[in-house]
Design a protein around this motif. Structure first.
Motif, PDB file in Angstrom:
ATOM      1  N   GLY A   1       0.787  -1.076  -0.113  1.00 19.76           N
ATOM      2  CA  GLY A   1      -0.017   0.137  -0.094  1.00 19.76           C
ATOM      3  C   GLY A   1       0.734   1.249   0.058  1.00 19.76           C
ATOM      4  N   GLU A   2       1.933   1.154   0.880  1.00 25.05           N
ATOM      5  CA  GLU A   2       2.843   2.541   0.741  1.00 25.05           C
ATOM      6  C   GLU A   2       3.235   2.845  -0.484  1.00 25.05           C
ATOM      7  N   GLU A   3       3.582   1.590  -1.236  1.00 26.86           N
ATOM      8  CA  GLU A   3       4.236   1.879  -2.469  1.00 26.86           C
ATOM      9  C   GLU A   3       3.288   2.456  -3.352  1.00 26.86           C
ATOM     10  N   LEU A   4       2.185   1.784  -3.366  1.00 24.68           N
ATOM     11  CA  LEU A   4       1.005   2.470  -4.271  1.00 24.68           C
ATOM     12  C   LEU A   4       0.574   3.998  -4.020  1.00 24.68           C
ATOM     13  N   TRP A   5       0.744   4.205  -2.643  1.00 27.31           N
ATOM     14  CA  TRP A   5       0.601   5.570  -2.024  1.00 27.31           C
ATOM     15  C   TRP A   5       1.368   6.602  -3.040  1.00 27.31           C
ATOM     16  N   GLY A   6       2.413   6.406  -3.144  1.00 34.43           N
ATOM     17  CA  GLY A   6       3.244   7.251  -3.585  1.00 34.43           C
ATOM     18  C   GLY A   6       3.528   7.335  -5.274  1.00 34.43           C
ATOM     19  N   THR A   7       2.677   6.267  -5.898  1.00 32.09           N
ATOM     20  CA  THR A   7       2.847   6.068  -7.278  1.00 32.09           C
ATOM     21  C   THR A   7       1.749   6.934  -8.028  1.00 32.09           C
ATOM     22  N   VAL A   8       2.274   7.889  -8.915  1.00 36.05           N
ATOM     23  CA  VAL A   8       1.319   8.495  -9.866  1.00 36.05           C
ATOM     24  C   VAL A   8       0.662   7.489 -10.910  1.00 36.05           C
ATOM     25  N   ASP A   9      -0.622   7.755 -10.988  1.00 37.39           N
ATOM     26  CA  ASP A   9      -1.652   6.830 -11.656  1.00 37.39           C
ATOM     27  C   ASP A   9      -2.884   7.668 -12.040  1.00 37.39           C
ATOM     28  N   GLY A  10      -3.319   7.341 -13.182  1.00 37.07           N
ATOM     29  CA  GLY A  10      -4.447   8.204 -13.927  1.00 37.07           C
ATOM     30  C   GLY A  10      -3.868   9.437 -14.609  1.00 37.07           C
ATOM     31  N   SER A  11      -5.102  10.029 -15.558  1.00 34.78           N
ATOM     32  CA  SER A  11      -4.867  10.915 -16.484  1.00 34.78           C
ATOM     33  C   SER A  11      -4.489  12.463 -15.734  1.00 34.78           C
ATOM     34  N   ALA A  12      -4.596  12.499 -14.809  1.00 30.26           N
ATOM     35  CA  ALA A  12      -4.357  13.727 -13.956  1.00 30.26           C
ATOM     36  C   ALA A  12      -2.743  14.073 -13.360  1.00 30.26           C
ATOM     37  N   GLY A  13      -2.065  12.572 -13.640  1.00 33.15           N
ATOM     38  CA  GLY A  13      -0.634  12.693 -13.359  1.00 33.15           C
ATOM     39  C   GLY A  13      -0.443  12.848 -11.746  1.00 33.15           C
ATOM     40  N   LYS A  14      -1.450  12.400 -10.773  1.00 34.68           N
ATOM     41  CA  LYS A  14      -1.144  12.557  -9.522  1.00 34.68           C
ATOM     42  C   LYS A  14      -0.917  11.189  -8.784  1.00 34.68           C
ATOM     43  N   SER A  15      -0.376  11.270  -7.804  1.00 31.58           N
ATOM     44  CA  SER A  15      -0.316   9.979  -6.645  1.00 31.58           C
ATOM     45  C   SER A  15      -1.571  10.159  -5.675  1.00 31.58           C
ATOM     46  N   LEU A  16      -1.835   9.162  -5.279  1.00 29.82           N
ATOM     47  CA  LEU A  16      -2.860   9.177  -3.977  1.00 29.82           C
ATOM     48  C   LEU A  16      -2.220  10.294  -2.900  1.00 29.82           C
TER      49      LEU A  16
ATOM     50  N   GLN B   1     -14.361   3.930  -0.230  1.00 28.86           N
ATOM     51  CA  GLN B   1     -15.305   4.641  -1.037  1.00 28.86           C
ATOM     52  C   GLN B   1     -14.720   6.216  -1.535  1.00 28.86           C
ATOM     53  N   VAL B   2     -13.775   6.673  -0.295  1.00 33.92           N
ATOM     54  CA  VAL B   2     -13.206   7.926  -0.611  1.00 33.92           C
ATOM     55  C   VAL B   2     -11.786   7.462  -1.450  1.00 33.92           C
ATOM     56  N   ILE B   3     -11.318   6.330  -1.205  1.00 37.52           N
ATOM     57  CA  ILE B   3     -10.214   6.307  -2.094  1.00 37.52           C
ATOM     58  C   ILE B   3     -10.436   6.001  -3.361  1.00 37.52           C
ATOM     59  N   ASN B   4     -11.643   5.442  -3.914  1.00 41.72           N
ATOM     60  CA  ASN B   4     -12.171   5.241  -5.168  1.00 41.72           C
ATOM     61  C   ASN B   4     -12.757   6.536  -5.857  1.00 41.72           C
ATOM     62  N   MET B   5     -13.478   7.136  -4.979  1.00 45.00           N
ATOM     63  CA  MET B   5     -13.598   8.687  -5.396  1.00 45.00           C
ATOM     64  C   MET B   5     -12.728   9.436  -5.818  1.00 45.00           C
ATOM     65  N   CYS B   6     -11.680   9.428  -5.005  1.00 43.74           N
ATOM     66  CA  CYS B   6     -10.300  10.194  -5.282  1.00 43.74           C
ATOM     67  C   CYS B   6      -9.852   9.836  -6.449  1.00 43.74           C
ATOM     68  N   ARG B   7      -9.778   8.408  -6.576  1.00 43.37           N
ATOM     69  CA  ARG B   7      -9.048   7.728  -7.983  1.00 43.37           C
ATOM     70  C   ARG B   7      -9.812   8.302  -9.074  1.00 43.37           C
TER      71      ARG B   7
END
Lengths: 109, 155, 275
Positions: C74-89, C123-129
């Protein structure tokens, strides 16, 4: 399947003559070959980590041979007598021969 | 819970009696378990029939395991672990699993002490047998019982 | 038939008490007095204190706790940029959660203004994604989602559970409360039959806790892995022969809010380790 990733705990520093404790954990389902897949009803073939080797400066110091009775995400802890600075290499061997490794340095004062 | 135990013969009746007393359920659908005889045969194979001594092996096992999927098994064997007097190998066996082998460990004098800890699967209440092989070819053994409680609940 | 089941259970509750050896039973547990006068219990105790040493010892040592393998992920994913906005969680999350990162784990499920309703951490996480990152939602019980939720909840570890159930959260709270006491399934039991009336007793070989969720996501030996609160709800419902609801169902979010409230004041223990 989940990514297989080891974790190892070795003290960074130790006194000469001190007996340290090393702990190692790896994410692995340890399929025994006896369980069935709930969805397909088929037996899940055996796939376990069958061996763990700890070496210090290239010399094997401890080996664990695991059978299917070892739990998922196998954990192992063992002692080592610190005598000089050096590097540990830890190797996990899976059925079929795949290997996973981790390394740690230790300084002995 | 530390349990320091010496070797004693495990009879089939004894093992069954302990099972009954603990009131545990066994996993359904597993066809056969190892038993005292399978462990005895295994030990005979490892020792070549040599007699097994009663040296000090300390076992650290829970008396009651709330789940059999990961039961701590730790041991330490009293040994100077010097080049001419050390423990070569330790075999951990269980007499109530489908097969008796759990794990075996190879030690070297570089370790300075002979101990290890891991986690094992226990299908039901059973005896854990730890056999230590010294560098001079002699053997020591210890055993303890772990009661495994398998609930009908727990989601 | 039902009578027979109940008699068998009642028998086990008495017979089992003989080998209880837990902090709850020997008086060393941390016992919280509820501050809310509407709380149904006189004491609040973590599930940790209903377990024997074999279980507690593993949770007490972050290295031995295999849940940490999932937290690392999870910590790895937390800092990884993902998605069209070019942001990490890590860049987007606090805005979505509407509370600081180290508080999230102790106050969710919570009424979220952007969502317009009470939502769970998943649900917060998925909304954010989906909205802030332009990334695909995670599957509820995936290793990715469990890793992220375990990592986030761990940031609140040691602080006290403090979910709000008044104001805009009150409707979900009332719904959750109703569900908690509602008899369901072929065994015709509610959550309260086990976790309110019989905590500290055995049901067959299992020691019942109060069903607090301060340790979720939790590594369970039964699962050989980490699972969510909703997975636990589903397991309970299967046990009483009721049809489980899908992950993320509105009723489960309501039940999660109510259950979390019953444990208000307990320390966040995520990721816990249980049998």
């Amino acid at each position: 399947m989940a990514k297989i990733k080891p974790r190892v705990k070795v003290p960074k520093k130790a006194a000469a003559g001190e007996i340290i404790e090393i702990k190692a954990l790896i994410s692995h389902p340890m399929h025994t070959g006896r369980a069935k897949d709930k969805k397909t009803g088929k037996k899940i073939p055996r796939k376990i980590i069958n061996k763990f080797v700890a070496s210090f400066d290239g010399q094997d110091v401890f080996t664990a041979n695991f059978e299917p009775a070892v739990s998922a995400n196998p954990y192992i802890a063992f002692p080592f007598k610190a005598s000089k600075s050096g590097a540990f290499t830890f190797t996990w061997v899976e059925d079929g021969g795949a290997e996973f490794t981790a390394s740690k340095k230790m300084t002995v004062a | 819970m530390k349990q320091t135990k010496q070797f004693s013969t495990i009879s089939r009746r004894h093992a069954l009696a302990m099972l009954g007393a603990a009131g545990t359920a066994v996993f359904a659908g597993v066809p056969a378990y190892a038993d005292g005889a399978a462990v005895a045969a295994k030990i005979k194979g490892l020792t070549g029939g040599k007699s097994v001594g009663e040296g000090t092996i300390e076992l650290d096992l829970p008396e009651i395991a709330e789940n059999g999927n990961a039961v701590k098994v730790a041991f330490s064997v009293d040994s100077p672990m010097t080049a001419d007097n050390y423990v070569k190998a330790v075999h951990v066996m269980a007499d109530g699993n489908p097969t008796p082998d759990v794990a075996s460990f190879n030690f070297t004098p570089a370790m300075g002490a002979c101990s290890a800890s891991t986690r094992m699967r226990l299908a039901k209440t059973q005896n854990i047998i730890v056999l230590a092989e010294m560098n001079d070819g002699s053997f020591k053994q210890a055993q303890a019982t772990v009661k495994v409680t398998i609930g009908g609940c727990g989601g | 038939m039902r009578l027979a089941v109940m008699i068998t259970m009642a028998f086990s509750l008495v017979a089992g008490a003989a080998f209880a050896k837990t902090p709850y039973h020997d008086g060393t547990a941390e016992v919280i007095k509820p501050t809310d006068k509407n709380h149904p219990l006189g004491e609040i105790v973590s599930g940790y204190d209903f377990r024997k040493a074999m279980i507690r010892d593993v949770q007490d040592d972050d290295f031995e706790n295999p849940a940490m393998l999932v937290v690392d992920h999870g910590e790895e994913l937390w800092g990884t940029v993902d998605g069209s906005a070019g942001k990490s969680l890590s860049q987007a999350f606090e805005g979505c959660a509407e509370v600081p990162l180290d508080v999230v784990g102790s106050v969710y499920p919570r009424f979220n203004n952007a969502a317009g309703k009470v939502i769970s951490l998943e649900q917060v996480i998925n909304m954010c994604r989906e909205t802030a990152m332009g990334a695909k939602p995670y599957k509820w019980e995936s290793r990715d989602m469990l890793g992220i939720t375990a990592y986030i909840r761990m940031q609140s570890r040691g602080s006290r559970v403090n979910v709000a159930v008044d104001g805009k959260a009150s409707a979900a709270f009332e719904r959750g409360k109703k569900l908690y006491y509602q008899r369901v399934g072929q065994l015709d039991m509610s959550c309260a039959h086990c976790h309110e009336d019989n905590y500290g007793n055995y049901i067959r070989a299992d020691m019942l806790s109060q069903g607090n969720i301060n340790g979720f996501p939790t590594y369970r030996l039964k699962w050989n892995g980490v699972g969510s609160t909703h997975r636990r709800f589903r397991g309970c419902m299967k046990n009483i022969r009721a049809k489980p609801l899908p992950y993320g169902h509105e009723d489960y979010v309501a039940l999660e809010l109510y259950t979390a409230w019953r444990g208000n004041g307990l320390k966040v223990e995520a990721p816990a380790y249980r049998n």
